[in-house]
Design a protein around this motif. Structure first.
Motif, short mmCIF file in Angstrom:
data_model
loop_
_atom_site.label_atom_id
_atom_site.label_comp_id
_atom_site.label_asym_id
_atom_site.label_seq_id
_atom_site.Cartn_x
_atom_site.Cartn_y
_atom_site.Cartn_z
N GLY A 4 32.02 52.07 46.61
CA GLY A 4 31.70 52.18 47.83
C GLY A 4 30.55 53.27 48.45
N ALA A 5 30.60 54.34 47.80
CA ALA A 5 29.59 55.37 48.01
C ALA A 5 28.17 54.77 47.63
CB ALA A 5 30.08 56.69 47.50
N GLU A 6 28.23 54.16 46.40
CA GLU A 6 27.07 53.69 45.73
C GLU A 6 26.47 52.81 46.77
OE1 GLU A 6 25.25 51.71 41.60
OE2 GLU A 6 27.03 53.20 41.50
N ALA A 7 27.28 51.94 47.01
CA ALA A 7 26.78 50.84 48.17
C ALA A 7 26.23 50.94 49.17
CB ALA A 7 27.77 49.68 48.19
N ARG A 8 26.83 52.17 49.91
CA ARG A 8 26.34 52.91 51.15
C ARG A 8 25.08 53.64 50.94
NH1 ARG A 8 28.68 55.88 55.78
NH2 ARG A 8 30.81 55.39 55.18
N ALA B 63 20.97 57.01 60.96
CA ALA B 63 22.22 56.21 60.72
C ALA B 63 23.48 56.65 61.19
CB ALA B 63 22.42 56.06 59.24
N GLU B 64 24.19 55.73 61.76
CA GLU B 64 25.47 55.80 62.44
C GLU B 64 26.66 55.06 61.66
OE1 GLU B 64 23.84 57.01 66.74
OE2 GLU B 64 24.71 54.93 66.58
N SER B 65 27.82 55.71 61.73
CA SER B 65 29.12 54.94 61.39
C SER B 65 30.28 55.41 62.20
CB SER B 65 28.98 55.27 59.91
OG SER B 65 30.23 54.45 59.29
N GLY B 66 31.14 54.87 61.85
CA GLY B 66 32.63 55.24 62.54
C GLY B 66 33.68 55.33 61.50
N ARG C 246 39.42 58.76 53.37
CA ARG C 246 38.39 58.09 52.34
C ARG C 246 37.23 57.65 52.97
NH1 ARG C 246 40.73 53.43 48.25
NH2 ARG C 246 41.81 55.12 47.60
N SER C 247 37.09 57.15 54.10
CA SER C 247 35.94 56.71 54.90
C SER C 247 35.04 57.92 55.07
CB SER C 247 36.21 55.74 55.95
OG SER C 247 34.95 55.43 56.38
N ARG C 248 35.78 58.98 55.66
CA ARG C 248 35.09 60.42 56.16
C ARG C 248 34.61 60.94 54.93
NH1 ARG C 248 36.27 65.43 55.71
NH2 ARG C 248 38.56 64.81 54.93
N ARG C 249 34.85 61.04 54.06
CA ARG C 249 34.67 61.62 52.69
C ARG C 249 33.21 60.91 52.19
NH1 ARG C 249 40.12 62.20 51.00
NH2 ARG C 249 39.84 60.49 49.67
N VAL C 250 33.38 59.65 52.14
CA VAL C 250 32.11 58.92 51.83
C VAL C 250 31.05 59.41 52.82
CG1 VAL C 250 30.84 56.63 51.46
CG2 VAL C 250 33.19 57.28 50.67
N SER C 251 31.23 59.26 54.17
CA SER C 251 30.17 59.56 55.06
C SER C 251 29.61 61.06 54.80
CB SER C 251 30.67 59.45 56.52
OG SER C 251 31.01 58.23 56.93
N GLU C 252 30.70 62.17 54.70
CA GLU C 252 30.23 63.50 54.76
C GLU C 252 29.43 63.63 53.26
OE1 GLU C 252 33.60 65.38 57.42
OE2 GLU C 252 33.61 65.66 55.11
N SER C 253 29.76 63.08 52.39
CA SER C 253 29.03 63.09 50.92
C SER C 253 27.61 62.77 51.10
CB SER C 253 29.77 62.31 50.00
OG SER C 253 29.55 60.89 49.95
N LEU D 183 19.84 63.23 54.75
CA LEU D 183 20.60 62.62 53.93
C LEU D 183 20.56 63.41 52.54
CD1 LEU D 183 21.14 59.99 52.50
CD2 LEU D 183 19.07 59.38 52.08
N LEU D 184 21.93 63.53 52.16
CA LEU D 184 22.24 64.14 50.75
C LEU D 184 21.86 62.77 49.85
CD1 LEU D 184 25.41 66.15 51.69
CD2 LEU D 184 22.99 66.73 51.55
N ARG D 185 20.58 62.98 49.23
CA ARG D 185 20.42 61.91 48.39
C ARG D 185 21.06 61.71 47.23
NH1 ARG D 185 15.54 60.54 50.74
NH2 ARG D 185 15.09 58.90 48.92
N PRO D 186 21.51 60.52 46.95
CA PRO D 186 22.62 60.29 45.94
C PRO D 186 21.48 60.52 44.45
CG PRO D 186 22.39 58.41 47.38
CD PRO D 186 21.41 59.17 47.81
N GLY D 187 22.38 60.41 43.38
CA GLY D 187 21.76 60.75 42.02
C GLY D 187 21.19 59.66 41.35
#
Length: 245
Positions: free
Chosen positions: A154-158, A174-177, A184-191, A223-227
Motif C-alpha cells: 500500500g505504501a509502495e502504491a501511494r 497532495a491531500e488525503s484523509g 494504519r492509514s495514518r502511518r502510511v501518510s506520515e511515512s 515528500l519523504l521520497r521512497p527508496g
C-alpha cells in the motif's frame, strides 16, 4: 476520362491513442499502476469481494466493501465507468488498478522497476483532482486485498502515485484523509511526509454515526521520497490530452 477513385485512407489508432488515460503506466519495483478497463473488471470484483480490511470498524466513507459480490458489481462498475466522464483539464479522476508483478519481475537493478508484465490485480489507488490548473493538488483513496496487506504494498502504491504526480505531472500538493482511529492509514501518510492539517466531523461508512477524520496535506518539497524509482510511460500523451503539455 474519369480516373478510378483511390480507396479511403483509414488511420487506425490504438485505444491508448484514442483515450490517453488508458496509456499511462506507473511502474515501481513490485507494482504497476494503470487505469482499469472492462477486461480487468472480473479481477477487480474478485479482489474487492475477497476482503479488504482487517479492522473491526469500516475505514471507508461508504460501506461498499460489505456488499455481497452481486451487489458490489451493481454498485462498483457504474462508479468505475463514471470516473471516465470525470476526466477534463479542470477535474479528473484516474482509477488506477494496483497490479502485482510476477516475483521474477520485481527488480532489474536495486530499487529499479522490473520489466515484466503485471500479474494480479490486488487493489486500487485512485488519484483525482478538482480545479487542477489552479490548485495543482491531487487527492487519493486506496484499498488492497486483505491477504496482500502488511507487506508494504500500500505504501509502495501511494509512493509511486506521488512520485508520478509530483515529478511527472506537475502537482504541487497532495491531500488525503482517514478516520482518527485508522492508525494504519495514518502511518502510511506520515511515512511519506504528509502532515495533519486539521480534522473534520463526517458521517461513518454506514451514514449512522459521526466520525472524526484527520485531514492530511503534503507539499511537493516535503515528500519523504521512497527508496525506489518509478518508470512512467504515456505521461506526455496524457498531458497533451489535458492540454497541459
Amino acid at each position: 476520362m474519369p480516373q478510378p477513385s483511390e480507396p479511403p485512407v483509414t488511420l487506425e489508432r490504438t485505444l491508448e491513442e484514442i483515450w490517453p488515460p488508458f496509456g499511462l503506466r506507473i511502474e515501481s519495483p513490485r507494482l504497476e499502476l494503470r487505469v482499469v478497463r472492462e477486461t480487468d473488471f472480473p479481477a477487480y470484483v474478485a479482489a474487492a469481494s475477497s476482503g479488504v480490511t482487517h479492522t473491526t470498524r469500516n475505514p471507508f466513507r461508504q460501506a461498499w466493501n460489505e456488499k455481497d459480490p452481486e451487489a458490489l458489481i451493481r454498485a462498483s462498475l457504474p462508479f468505475l465507468w463514471s470516473t471516465r466522464s470525470a476526466v477534463s483539464p479542470e477535474h479528473w479522476h484516474l482509477a488506477f488498478g494496483v497490479f502485482l508483478k510476477d516475483s521474477g519481475d520485481e527488480t532489474s537493478t536495486a530499487g529499479q522497476p522490473g520489466h515484466g508484465a503485471p500479474a494480479e490485480l490486488i487493489g486500487m489507488q485512485d488519484c483525482y483532482a478538482h480545479d487542477w490548473p489552479i490548485l495543482r493538488t491531487v487527492s487519493s483513496g486506496s484499498w488492497l486485498r486483505a491477504d496482500r496487506q502488511g507487506q508494504g504494498l500500500g505504501a509502495e502504491a501511494r509512493g509511486a502515485m506521488l512520485l508520478w504526480a509530483f515529478d511527472h505531472f506537475g502537482a504541487e500538493y497532495a491531500e488525503s484523509g482517514a478516520y482518527t482511529w485508522n492508525e494504519r492509514s495514518r502511518r502510511v501518510s506520515e511515512s511519506l511526509g504528509y502532515f495533519t492539517s486539521g480534522t473534520q466531523r463526517v458521517p461513518d461508512a454506514h451514514g449512522v454515526e459521526p466520525e472524526w477524520e484527520h485531514l492530511f496535506r503534503l507539499p511537493k518539497n516535503d515528500l519523504l521520497r521512497p527508496g525506489f524509482h518509478i518508470r512512467v510511460t504515456g505521461n506526455a500523451e496524457l498531458k497533451r490530452f489535458f492540454g497541459d503539455d
